[in-house]
Design a protein around this motif. Structure first.
Motif, mmCIF file in Angstrom:
data_model
loop_
_atom_site.group_PDB
_atom_site.id
_atom_site.type_symbol
_atom_site.label_atom_id
_atom_site.label_comp_id
_atom_site.label_asym_id
_atom_site.label_seq_id
_atom_site.Cartn_x
_atom_site.Cartn_y
_atom_site.Cartn_z
ATOM 1 N N ARG A 107 19.624 51.546 1.515
ATOM 2 C CA ARG A 107 21.064 51.729 1.684
ATOM 3 C C ARG A 107 21.767 51.762 0.324
ATOM 4 O O ARG A 107 22.671 52.572 0.105
ATOM 5 C CB ARG A 107 21.639 50.611 2.544
ATOM 6 N N ALA A 108 21.340 50.900 -0.588
ATOM 7 C CA ALA A 108 21.926 50.895 -1.925
ATOM 8 C C ALA A 108 21.649 52.209 -2.640
ATOM 9 O O ALA A 108 22.529 52.782 -3.297
ATOM 10 C CB ALA A 108 21.376 49.722 -2.736
ATOM 11 N N ALA A 109 20.419 52.713 -2.523
ATOM 12 C CA ALA A 109 20.060 53.973 -3.183
ATOM 13 C C ALA A 109 20.894 55.129 -2.651
ATOM 14 O O ALA A 109 21.378 55.972 -3.427
ATOM 15 C CB ALA A 109 18.575 54.252 -2.997
ATOM 16 N N GLU A 110 21.065 55.190 -1.344
ATOM 17 C CA GLU A 110 21.876 56.251 -0.754
ATOM 18 C C GLU A 110 23.321 56.162 -1.248
ATOM 19 O O GLU A 110 23.932 57.180 -1.598
ATOM 20 C CB GLU A 110 21.827 56.141 0.769
ATOM 21 N N PHE A 111 23.844 54.941 -1.277
ATOM 22 C CA PHE A 111 25.220 54.719 -1.719
ATOM 23 C C PHE A 111 25.404 55.136 -3.175
ATOM 24 O O PHE A 111 26.368 55.834 -3.528
ATOM 25 C CB PHE A 111 25.559 53.241 -1.530
ATOM 26 N N LEU A 112 24.488 54.726 -4.040
ATOM 27 C CA LEU A 112 24.624 55.025 -5.469
ATOM 28 C C LEU A 112 24.420 56.514 -5.746
ATOM 29 O O LEU A 112 25.058 57.068 -6.646
ATOM 30 C CB LEU A 112 23.637 54.183 -6.270
ATOM 31 N N THR A 113 23.545 57.151 -4.992
ATOM 32 C CA THR A 113 23.372 58.594 -5.140
ATOM 33 C C THR A 113 24.656 59.318 -4.787
ATOM 34 O O THR A 113 25.078 60.252 -5.482
ATOM 35 C CB THR A 113 22.216 59.082 -4.257
ATOM 36 N N GLU A 114 25.296 58.882 -3.705
ATOM 37 C CA GLU A 114 26.572 59.479 -3.296
ATOM 38 C C GLU A 114 27.651 59.288 -4.366
ATOM 39 O O GLU A 114 28.571 60.104 -4.478
ATOM 40 C CB GLU A 114 27.034 58.872 -1.981
ATOM 41 N N HIS A 115 27.524 58.220 -5.150
ATOM 42 C CA HIS A 115 28.523 57.945 -6.195
ATOM 43 C C HIS A 115 28.101 58.483 -7.562
ATOM 44 O O HIS A 115 28.693 58.117 -8.586
ATOM 45 C CB HIS A 115 28.800 56.439 -6.259
ATOM 46 N N GLY A 116 27.095 59.339 -7.567
ATOM 47 C CA GLY A 116 26.789 60.104 -8.764
ATOM 48 C C GLY A 116 25.906 59.454 -9.801
ATOM 49 O O GLY A 116 25.784 59.979 -10.910
ATOM 50 N N LEU A 117 25.242 58.327 -9.484
ATOM 51 C CA LEU A 117 24.354 57.732 -10.471
ATOM 52 C C LEU A 117 23.096 58.582 -10.628
ATOM 53 O O LEU A 117 22.593 59.159 -9.661
ATOM 54 C CB LEU A 117 23.970 56.309 -10.066
ATOM 55 N N PRO A 118 22.564 58.671 -11.840
ATOM 56 C CA PRO A 118 21.334 59.441 -12.063
ATOM 57 C C PRO A 118 20.174 58.868 -11.254
ATOM 58 O O PRO A 118 20.134 57.662 -10.962
ATOM 59 C CB PRO A 118 21.084 59.288 -13.564
ATOM 60 N N ALA A 119 19.224 59.729 -10.931
ATOM 61 C CA ALA A 119 18.100 59.328 -10.096
ATOM 62 C C ALA A 119 17.322 58.161 -10.695
ATOM 63 O O ALA A 119 16.867 57.268 -9.964
ATOM 64 C CB ALA A 119 17.172 60.517 -9.867
ATOM 65 N N ALA A 120 17.158 58.146 -12.022
ATOM 66 C CA ALA A 120 16.394 57.067 -12.658
ATOM 67 C C ALA A 120 17.089 55.718 -12.480
ATOM 68 O O ALA A 120 16.429 54.688 -12.274
ATOM 69 C CB ALA A 120 16.193 57.369 -14.141
ATOM 70 N N GLU A 121 18.416 55.698 -12.559
ATOM 71 C CA GLU A 121 19.160 54.453 -12.382
ATOM 72 C C GLU A 121 19.127 54.015 -10.922
ATOM 73 O O GLU A 121 18.998 52.824 -10.620
ATOM 74 C CB GLU A 121 20.590 54.618 -12.872
#
Length: 238
Positions: A107-121
């Motif tokens: 859930r955190a990964a999906e959320f952060l991806t939606e908010h534009g964080l790079p894949a590595a982060e």
């Protein structure tokens, strides 16, 4: 479900923090940090959300105690995101068909991806959340995983990471943190939430996972688990 969390960075228990505790309850003030905090305080109980925030504050102090410098040995932005979202898997809504650490990490990964964080982060945060209940392995996966586990461990009353001393947190610092983010019924709420999730589906509490063990120890009728007993006898007495 809400938590009384100030929006600004420099928060303290009463606005009159001593020099010894100045900034100890400060939180990152970036768009992803504010969004993550908003998510957590919306879907988690106050006591679990407070635990997640305290885990970050304690993790930052543990980094200081070992001489780790933000921006050099670790990334404070990612440390906050991983700590504050590490128990998203205990939020009651949504499907729970795998252990809570993975539910939260996904859930955190999906959320952060939606908010534009790079894949590595995103992947780094996912790993820290997924491994936060896994001793010895988390500590060998770099500073972020180590500090996340350490901060959570200090909030449970002791260090979970080898070589880190929870007594490096002073009584003044602990008082400021607990004043800003009270413990409430943290330990029983977390154990109840983990055991409840594990009881809903076999995949939520595999044998020998934290969820599986807490469900087994909780029993029927319910009784205190070893985690609860240890926390009640710890430095914070629960």
């Amino acid at each position: 479900m809400t938590c009384d969390v100030p929006d600004h960075v420099q928060n303290s228990t009463d606005g009159r923090a001593s020099d010894a505790t100045a900034g100890v309850t400060a939180l990152p003030d970036t768009p992803p940090a504010r969004a993550a905090l908003g998510l957590v305080t919306a879907v988690e109980s106050d006591c679990i959300a407070n635990h997640s925030i305290r885990s970050y504050l304690f993790a930052r102090l543990m980094a200081r105690s070992t001489g780790m410098v933000s921006g050099r040995e670790y990334d404070d932005r990612l440390l906050f995101l991983a700590c504050v979202m590490h128990d998203l898997g205990l939020a009651p809504e949504g499907e729970h068909t795998q252990r809570f650490e993975l539910v939260g990490a996904d859930r955190a990964a999906e959320f952060l991806t939606e908010h534009g964080l790079p894949a590595a982060e995103v992947d780094a945060v996912w790993e820290a959340i997924a491994l936060h209940t896994t001793p010895q392995i988390a500590e060998r996966r770099g500073p972020l995983c180590l500090l996340v586990r350490a901060g959570i461990g200090v909030d449970f009353g002791g260090a979970l990471s080898a070589g880190l001393d929870p007594m490096a947190v002073t009584d003044e610092e602990a008082e400021a943190i607990h004043g800003a983010y009270p413990r409430l019924a943290m330990i029983s709420s977390i154990v109840d939430a983990i055991a409840t999730q594990a009881a809903k589906h076999p995949a939520n509490g595999p044998s020998y996972s934290l969820g599986g063990e807490l469900l087994r120890e909780r029993g029927n009728p319910p009784r205190p688990t070893r985690m609860e007993v240890a926390a009640l006898s710890s430095r914070w007495a629960g």
